[in-house]
Design an enzyme around this catalytic site. Structure first.
Site, PDB file in Angstrom:
ATOM      1  N   ASP A 147      55.828  42.235  35.899  1.00 41.81           N
ATOM      2  CA  ASP A 147      54.859  41.522  35.090  1.00 41.81           C
ATOM      3  C   ASP A 147      53.779  42.522  34.643  1.00 41.81           C
ATOM      4  OD1 ASP A 147      53.363  39.212  34.062  1.00 41.81           O
ATOM      5  OD2 ASP A 147      52.040  39.560  35.771  1.00 41.81           O
ATOM      6  N   ASP A 179      50.014  41.523  33.010  1.00 42.32           N
ATOM      7  CA  ASP A 179      48.637  41.120  33.286  1.00 42.32           C
ATOM      8  C   ASP A 179      48.472  40.701  34.739  1.00 42.32           C
ATOM      9  OD1 ASP A 179      47.377  41.355  30.635  1.00 42.32           O
ATOM     10  OD2 ASP A 179      48.827  39.820  30.061  1.00 42.32           O
TER      11      ASP A 179
END
Length: 222
Positions: free
Chosen positions: A16, A18
């Protein structure tokens, strides 16, 4: 006495962005606070839902009776705001060294951001962009649907069970587990959402490749 490290083995990593590689909380909070105020919602409750999801999907969950065309319009406006706002974007502690250690190893970025925003935030944080990207344009369903992680595994040529995800949000952790892969939760948000193993930062994580292609992931939790 220091805690015993946790050791996991895998073939590929799905990352991922953020909250996991890039700390973009300042931007995210500014954008969602504005939207929450417009809708008369509690910003803290809005952010609890918004982290890890595409904007229109978060809006639909927060206001289930609201027409989707309004959510999509607000999502476009919010993306424009996010594209113009890089103030406060920095790498998560340990992210530069962690990504440098992955050079030449199978890994992909799996993010709910669109392609332009992913490239912008990674560049602003001074982080190298993985060759394989799964972004908002790549999927029909936002996290917590597992589609993004399933596509990330397929793009790298591995079965989901042979991949290890790195995530920070409830939506992302749920998506990765639903895809059938273990999850290293990164940062304070992740701890409450039952990842396979939790690390406060990427400074606690090392990746060691073996000649047979296996990757050994060591998480120092102490």
């Amino acid at each position: 006495m220091p805690a015993t490290p946790t050791v996991l083995t895998t073939q590929a990593l799905l990352l991922d962005m953020d909250g996991t590689l890039v700390n973009s909380d300042a931007v995210v909070e500014r954008c969602w606070h504005r939207w929450a105020d417009e809708q008369g919602l509690d910003p803290a409750e809005v952010l609890a839902v918004a982290h890890g999801r595409q904007g229109h999907a978060a809006m639909a969950r927060l206001l289930p009776e609201r027409p989707m065309d309004l959510n999509l319009a607000d999502n476009r406006r919010m993306l424009a705001e996010e594209h113009a706002d890089t103030d406060g974007i920095v790498p998560v502690p340990g992210a530069p060294a962690f990504l440098a250690s992955l050079a030449g190893l199978p890994h992909a970025l799996v993010t709910s951001a669109d392609d332009r925003l992913a490239r912008l935030r990674m560049a602003t944080a001074g982080l190298p962009l993985p060759e394989t990207l799964i972004t908002a344009e790549s999927v029909g369903a936002s996290k917590p649907d597992p589609e993004a992680f399933l596509k990330g595994a397929a793009a790298l040529g591995f079965a989901p069970v042979d991949c290890l995800a790195f995530e920070d949000s409830e939506a992302g952790i749920t998506a990765a587990l639903a895809a059938g892969m273990p999850v290293v939760g990164i940062g304070p948000r992740a701890a409450a959402h039952h990842p396979t193993i939790h690390a406060l930062t990427l400074e606690q994580v090392t990746v060691t490749p073996s000649p047979d292609g296996t990757l050994t992931i060591t998480v120092h939790t102490g």
